[in-house]
Design a protein around this motif. Structure first.
Motif, PDB file in Angstrom:
ATOM      1  N   LEU A  14      42.158  37.635  47.461  1.00 37.57           N
ATOM      2  CA  LEU A  14      42.576  38.615  46.456  1.00 37.57           C
ATOM      3  C   LEU A  14      41.629  39.806  46.429  1.00 37.57           C
ATOM      4  N   GLU A  15      40.336  39.569  46.586  1.00 39.36           N
ATOM      5  CA  GLU A  15      39.371  40.676  46.631  1.00 39.36           C
ATOM      6  C   GLU A  15      39.611  41.538  47.863  1.00 39.36           C
ATOM      7  N   MET A  16      39.879  40.887  48.999  1.00 36.31           N
ATOM      8  CA  MET A  16      40.173  41.631  50.218  1.00 36.31           C
ATOM      9  C   MET A  16      41.417  42.485  50.034  1.00 36.31           C
ATOM     10  N   SER A  17      42.458  41.890  49.452  1.00 32.01           N
ATOM     11  CA  SER A  17      43.696  42.624  49.222  1.00 32.01           C
ATOM     12  C   SER A  17      43.463  43.816  48.297  1.00 32.01           C
ATOM     13  N   ALA A  18      42.629  43.616  47.270  1.00 31.10           N
ATOM     14  CA  ALA A  18      42.346  44.708  46.330  1.00 31.10           C
ATOM     15  C   ALA A  18      41.666  45.881  47.032  1.00 31.10           C
TER      16      ALA A  18
ATOM     17  N   ASN B  11      36.084  47.560  56.403  1.00 29.97           N
ATOM     18  CA  ASN B  11      37.489  47.840  56.729  1.00 29.97           C
ATOM     19  C   ASN B  11      37.981  46.928  57.842  1.00 29.97           C
ATOM     20  N   LYS B  12      37.166  46.796  58.874  1.00 32.93           N
ATOM     21  CA  LYS B  12      37.565  45.958  60.017  1.00 32.93           C
ATOM     22  C   LYS B  12      37.770  44.509  59.586  1.00 32.93           C
ATOM     23  N   THR B  13      36.830  44.012  58.790  1.00 29.06           N
ATOM     24  CA  THR B  13      36.932  42.623  58.332  1.00 29.06           C
ATOM     25  C   THR B  13      38.187  42.424  57.489  1.00 29.06           C
ATOM     26  N   ASP B  14      38.439  43.355  56.565  1.00 28.06           N
ATOM     27  CA  ASP B  14      39.594  43.226  55.682  1.00 28.06           C
ATOM     28  C   ASP B  14      40.902  43.360  56.455  1.00 28.06           C
ATOM     29  N   LEU B  15      40.982  44.334  57.355  1.00 28.57           N
ATOM     30  CA  LEU B  15      42.209  44.508  58.127  1.00 28.57           C
ATOM     31  C   LEU B  15      42.448  43.322  59.061  1.00 28.57           C
ATOM     32  N   SER B  16      41.387  42.792  59.650  1.00 26.66           N
ATOM     33  CA  SER B  16      41.526  41.608  60.493  1.00 26.66           C
ATOM     34  C   SER B  16      42.080  40.441  59.679  1.00 26.66           C
ATOM     35  N   SER B  17      41.586  40.292  58.451  1.00 28.00           N
ATOM     36  CA  SER B  17      42.060  39.202  57.587  1.00 28.00           C
ATOM     37  C   SER B  17      43.527  39.364  57.228  1.00 28.00           C
ATOM     38  N   ILE B  18      43.911  40.596  56.877  1.00 26.86           N
ATOM     39  CA  ILE B  18      45.299  40.777  56.453  1.00 26.86           C
ATOM     40  C   ILE B  18      46.257  40.703  57.637  1.00 26.86           C
TER      41      ILE B  18
ATOM     42  N   GLY C 177      46.112  37.726  38.385  1.00 27.36           N
ATOM     43  CA  GLY C 177      45.133  37.414  39.418  1.00 27.36           C
ATOM     44  C   GLY C 177      43.720  37.477  38.877  1.00 27.36           C
ATOM     45  N   ILE C 178      42.858  38.203  39.569  1.00 32.62           N
ATOM     46  CA  ILE C 178      41.441  38.262  39.178  1.00 32.62           C
ATOM     47  C   ILE C 178      41.107  39.538  38.408  1.00 32.62           C
ATOM     48  N   GLY C 179      42.142  40.220  37.910  1.00 32.40           N
ATOM     49  CA  GLY C 179      41.924  41.289  36.944  1.00 32.40           C
ATOM     50  C   GLY C 179      41.724  42.683  37.495  1.00 32.40           C
ATOM     51  N   ASN C 180      41.880  42.881  38.799  1.00 35.46           N
ATOM     52  CA  ASN C 180      41.634  44.223  39.345  1.00 35.46           C
ATOM     53  C   ASN C 180      42.593  45.263  38.782  1.00 35.46           C
ATOM     54  N   HIS C 181      43.874  44.918  38.682  1.00 37.30           N
ATOM     55  CA  HIS C 181      44.837  45.891  38.182  1.00 37.30           C
ATOM     56  C   HIS C 181      44.594  46.191  36.707  1.00 37.30           C
ATOM     57  N   MET C 182      44.180  45.184  35.940  1.00 35.81           N
ATOM     58  CA  MET C 182      43.830  45.413  34.534  1.00 35.81           C
ATOM     59  C   MET C 182      42.688  46.425  34.438  1.00 35.81           C
ATOM     60  N   LEU C 183      41.683  46.243  35.296  1.00 29.26           N
ATOM     61  CA  LEU C 183      40.544  47.158  35.298  1.00 29.26           C
ATOM     62  C   LEU C 183      40.980  48.570  35.653  1.00 29.26           C
TER      63      LEU C 183
END
Length: 276
Positions: A10-14, A215-222, A42-48
């Motif tokens: 979820l943090e990666m997606s955010a 960015n690379k780590t997050d894009l690789s994960s997604i 979820g973990i509150g990112n959109h609320m923030l």
């Protein structure tokens, strides 16, 4: 996937989707005293992000996972948002709020109809939407945000097209599914539930090289989330091997290392107004 792994996802997606989600939030033009429900929060990112865009609103976040709720409280507390929100454990299928409570019900990635045994929250959208309609004030809005497309393999359109054509890449939609249950039919779901002034707007997250290591780590994960090993059985061996070759961070041909890399993810927001 265990709780910690899911929270990391979820943090990666955010990080990847923050820009389009913030644009969608800003487009709502909420009034100062608006009452908002974010479900699943979820973990509150959109609320923030909502509280940053509209400091005078009040937000209730609901999620079925207690670990997500505790993480959301921590996130919001660290950001100094202490008086404008509450986080509750609850089920999107049973929103037990009084009639006419909220000016906005926000639901991001929470209403893809699919089998509950595979982790989807509902097999059809109508009962959830009826309840959202009930708890929204006259003149208020229900907004559904859904991941609608991605282009992440520049230079390899045939590979990306083949991967996207695999049944398992289109889950929870299946060849036997009712076409009306496809997420892009959300305007029909809303019309049948009684909403008016229904709109569809799409927001884009663009990625451009040279990419940071994060960015690379997050894009690789997604990328690996979009095209899981379940896809492998539905494409040719050559396609799968070439896909792994161009997306493996250890490969000399990894496209994420290309200083001219470009990619994108889109979110589409389907919104409807309530008239009781």
């Amino acid at each position: 996937m265990n709780d910690n792994a899911y929270i990391n996802a979820l943090e990666m997606s955010a990080r990847l989707t923050e820009r389009p989600i913030r644009k969608a939030i800003k487009s709502l033009e909420l009034r100062k005293d608006a009452q908002i429900l974010d479900v699943p929060c979820g973990i509150g990112n959109h609320m923030l992000w909502m509280l940053e865009a509209y400091p005078d609103v009040s937000i209730t976040g609901v999620d079925i996972a207690q670990t997500h709720i505790e993480y959301a409280k921590s996130n919001l507390g660290k950001a100094g948002k202490t008086d404008s929100y509450r986080c509750l454990t609850g089920d999107i299928n049973r929103l037990e709020f009084p009639d006419n409570t909220f000016d906005l019900v926000w639901c991001c990635d929470g209403l893809y109809p699919g089998p509950k045994e595979e982790g989807y929250l509902a097999e059809e959208p109508y009962e959830i939407l009826k309840n959202m309609f009930r708890i929204t004030k006259t003149g208020g809005t229900v907004a559904l945000l859904l991941l609608s497309s991605q282009k992440l393999l520049p230079g390899y359109p045939f590979i990306e097209t083949a991967l996207n054509a695999a049944d398992s890449a289109i889950l929870p939609f299946t060849p036997a599914a009712d076409p009306e249950l496809h997420f892009m039919c959300a305007p029909a779901w809303m019309r049948k539930t009684g909403f008016v002034n229904i709109e569809a707007r799409t927001f884009t997250a663009d990625f451009q090289g040279p990419l940071t290591e994060q960015n690379k780590t997050d894009l690789s994960s997604i990328i690996n989330m979009f095209w899981t090993p379940r896809v492998e059985a539905q494409v040719s061996r050559e396609t799968w091997e070439n896909f792994k070759r161009i997306t493996d961070p250890a490969s000399s041909r990894c496209i994420l290392d290309n200083q001219d890399y470009t990619g994108m993810i889109t979110y589409t927001m389907y919104s409807g107004v309530v008239e009781h």
